[in-house]
Design a protein around this motif. Structure first.
Motif, PDB file in Angstrom:
ATOM      1  N   GLN A  97       5.902  14.381   2.425  1.00  0.00           N
ATOM      2  CA  GLN A  97       6.094  15.385   3.478  1.00  0.00           C
ATOM      3  C   GLN A  97       6.752  16.595   2.848  1.00  0.00           C
ATOM      4  N   ILE A 113       5.078   6.234   2.029  1.00  0.00           N
ATOM      5  CA  ILE A 113       6.207   5.374   1.725  1.00  0.00           C
ATOM      6  C   ILE A 113       5.611   4.053   1.295  1.00  0.00           C
ATOM      7  N   ILE A 163      -0.234   5.241   0.861  1.00  0.00           N
ATOM      8  CA  ILE A 163      -1.405   6.072   1.165  1.00  0.00           C
ATOM      9  C   ILE A 163      -1.025   7.520   1.446  1.00  0.00           C
ATOM     10  N   ARG A 220       3.568  20.249   6.094  1.00  0.00           N
ATOM     11  CA  ARG A 220       2.330  19.730   6.687  1.00  0.00           C
ATOM     12  C   ARG A 220       1.414  20.845   7.212  1.00  0.00           C
ATOM     13  N   GLY A 280       0.400   4.562  10.601  1.00  0.00           N
ATOM     14  CA  GLY A 280       0.011   5.973  10.520  1.00  0.00           C
ATOM     15  C   GLY A 280       0.570   6.712  11.728  1.00  0.00           C
ATOM     16  N   ASP A 281       0.180   7.980  11.850  1.00  0.00           N
ATOM     17  CA  ASP A 281       0.659   8.797  12.965  1.00  0.00           C
ATOM     18  C   ASP A 281       0.058   8.251  14.272  1.00  0.00           C
ATOM     19  N   ARG A 316      -2.494  10.445  16.159  1.00  0.00           N
ATOM     20  CA  ARG A 316      -3.862  10.457  15.629  1.00  0.00           C
ATOM     21  C   ARG A 316      -4.526   9.096  15.802  1.00  0.00           C
ATOM     22  N   THR A 332       0.832  -1.203   0.000  1.00  0.00           N
ATOM     23  CA  THR A 332       0.000   0.000   0.000  1.00  0.00           C
ATOM     24  C   THR A 332       0.871   1.260   0.000  1.00  0.00           C
ATOM     25  N   THR A 375       6.559   0.247   1.375  1.00  0.00           N
ATOM     26  CA  THR A 375       7.521  -0.791   1.749  1.00  0.00           C
ATOM     27  C   THR A 375       7.404  -1.962   0.779  1.00  0.00           C
TER      28      THR A 375
END
Ligand SMILES: Cc1cc2nc3c(=O)[nH]c(=O)nc-3n(C[C@H](O)[C@H](O)[C@H](O)COP(=O)(O)OP(=O)(O)OC[C@H]3O[C@@H](n4cnc5c(N)ncnc54)[C@H](O)[C@@H]3O)c2cc1C
Length: 484
Positions: free
Chosen positions: A151, A186, A147, A154, A447-448, A451, A145, A188
């Motif tokens: 950067q 990114i 998504i 931001r 993800g972050d 969040r 994936t 992978t």
């Protein structure tokens, strides 16, 4: 044989950039060779009669086996079968290869499983996802994936033209499909993936609809460039037993006007619909289930290494060391217990698909972002300076200072050679570029994390906890003034 077929399939004209060059072939390149042979061996398992039931399932009505990430679970046994395959591949790679495609495959399987419900988003969705799911399953496709948008700044959104131009967006529609431009970070495993599952991440307003999409993009699409990071692979296996086999490469994707055929455009042009697809519970529960099952293998590996290091230098009798080793056991058990809870409390969705309880999986994913850095911290505190008390290679054990090497590198419970090997492995795990990448991965792969936790709070049934507080205070206020 599937292992060889996988390696051969990579010579398909894809554009992989590494150290300033477009690689002719990644197959025998030192940055990829070890990792690709690991993946080849894993793929091969589906052709081995004594292994294929551990990682695969027989496609209904056919003799052929497919990986269990493509299995739609309708029963507890099928859910267990999925868990078994994720655990097996993860344990085979000591938890070091997190993106063996079973995550992205699970996402596709989940969208396919929920296709009757999801057709409300787009009348063509059901047909497109069914045909892609069957194709990916039958061809053993490796998927990953991508998504997140690059950067850049931001603090700015799409009103800033620098951002709008660089985030992936549709520039033109044609009879054959859509043409997209921009970048994604990114991905992978990008250099050896077959297809990318690409989606937008942010909520866009209607005027920015050209930025909203869910796409499946072949790695050899014309105009798609896969830009690799520095390699952490190291052929010197004695010093880097993990780097020699398990460097799953990360890359940024540049889309230089790439045509995505309509068949592979799952959604586009509507941010609400993209977000609804990305929030689909069936797909997320199946995919995130893989994330946490594979995480157990990684925790078990770092715990095993830490135990061995502690024993090898005779520190297991100290109370604070025991406390830290106990904490590692607690970490493993917390994640395992959450997986058991998620699986035993799985409920059928409207189509009868058995969906693991997502709240426990979310908890495991969120807490995992803190567990792994803490496990690294513990190993560092216990091994201490020992990570530097290692020779540059093993040759000195066989040269003129051999006797002194055996004398001074000896451990409490192990020979000098074994102790050096162990500490080199431990350093590869936590101190090498590969080790640092893994710590970063566990903090951010989902993800972050900030969040992630915040979303858990936002989605929680808070009234259930708050209402009794107001009830208690209401009762207390009726009771008058307390006597001293
Ligand atoms: C090794 C590795 C491999 C990965 N592999 C994949 C992959 O294969 N596929 C994939 O899709 N993803 C992958 N990811 C995850 C993904 O690419 C991102 O790293 C992740 O989603 C976090 O986003 P970011 O890195 O852009 O951080 P940013 O969003 O830029 O965040 C940077 C910092 O700013 C803060 N911040 C930024 N914006 C906000 C905001 N609006 N509100 C509050 N705080 C904010 C964050 O909390 C953080 O501290 C991978 C990540 C890593 C590290």
């Amino acid at each position: 044989m599937r292992g060889e077929k996988f390696l051969n399939s990579l010579n398909d004209g894809r554009s992989v950039w590494f150290e300033g060059k477009r690689l002719e072939s990644i197959r025998d390149h030192p940055a990829f060779k070890g990792t690709l042979s690991t993946i080849r061996d894993l793929f091969q398992m589906l052709d081995e009669p004594h292994l294929r039931d551990k990682v695969g399932f027989k496609i209904p009505g056919r003799e052929r086996y497919a990986h269990s990430s493509f299995l739609v679970p309708y029963t507890q046994e099928q859910l267990t079968q999925r868990n078994r395959s994720f655990s097996y591949w993860s344990a085979e790679t000591h938890g070091m290869m997190s993106r063996l495609s079973d995550y992205a495959r699970s996402l596709i399987t989940g969208w396919y499983a929920a296709r009757h419900e999801l057709k409300a988003l787009d009348p063509h969705f059901e047909h497109k996802i069914t045909s892609y799911y069957e194709h990916a399953r039958d061809q053993d496709l490796i998927l990953t994936t991508a998504i997140i948008d690059p950067q850049i700044d931001r603090s700015n959104g799409l009103d800033d033209s620098r951002i709008a131009e660089r985030f992936l967006h549709v520039i033109r529609e044609t009879e054959d499909g859509i043409i997209v431009r921009g970048a994604k970070m990114i991905a992978t495993g990008a250099p050896y993936t077959h297809d990318f599952v690409i989606s937008s991440f942010l909520k866009f307003t209607a005027k920015d609809a050209q930025h909203a999409h869910v796409l499946i993009v072949p790695a050899n699409s014309a105009g798609l460039h896969i830009v690799c990071r520095e390699s952490f692979a190291d052929q010197f296996e004695q010093n880097h037993p993990l780097g020699a086999k398990y460097d799953e490469m990360d890359a940024v994707l540049f889309f230089d006007d790439v045509l995505i055929p309509w068949e592979r455009v799952l959604l586009h042009g509507n941010s609400e619909k993209v977000l609804a697809l990305r929030a689909n519970k069936t797909a997320n529960a199946l995919a995130f289930h893989q994330n946490v099952v594979r995480f157990v293998a990684k925790l078990e590996f770092i715990t095993g290494v830490t135990f061995a290091v502690a024993e090898s230098i005779g520190v297991t009798g100290f109370l604070h060391v025991q406390e830290k080793l106990g904490e590692l056991i607690t970490q493993m058990d917390v994640i395992k217990a959450l997986i058991i809870a998620a699986e035993t409390q799985a409920k059928p969705d409207n189509s009868g698909v058995l969906v693991p309880e997502l709240s426990y999986i979310d908890t495991a994913r969120n807490i995992g972002t803190k567990f792994y850095p803490r496990a690294v911290d513990i190993l560092q505190q216990i091994g201490a300076g020992g990570f530097m008390q290692t020779p540059s290679g093993m040759e000195d054990f066989y040269g003129p200072i051999s006797k002194l090497m055996h004398l001074y590198f000896e451990g409490a419970t192990v020979s000098a050679e074994k102790k050096v090997q162990l500490f080199k492995l431990a350093w590869d795990l936590i101190g090498s570029p590969l080790g640092s990448r893994h710590e970063l991965y566990e903090r951010f792969y989902a993800g972050d994390p900030v969040r992630g936790y915040a979303n858990q709070y936002l989605g929680y049934d808070k009234d259930r906890l708050i209402d009794p507080i107001w009830e208690l205070l209401k009762q207390a206020s009726k009771g008058g003034i307390a006597r001293v």
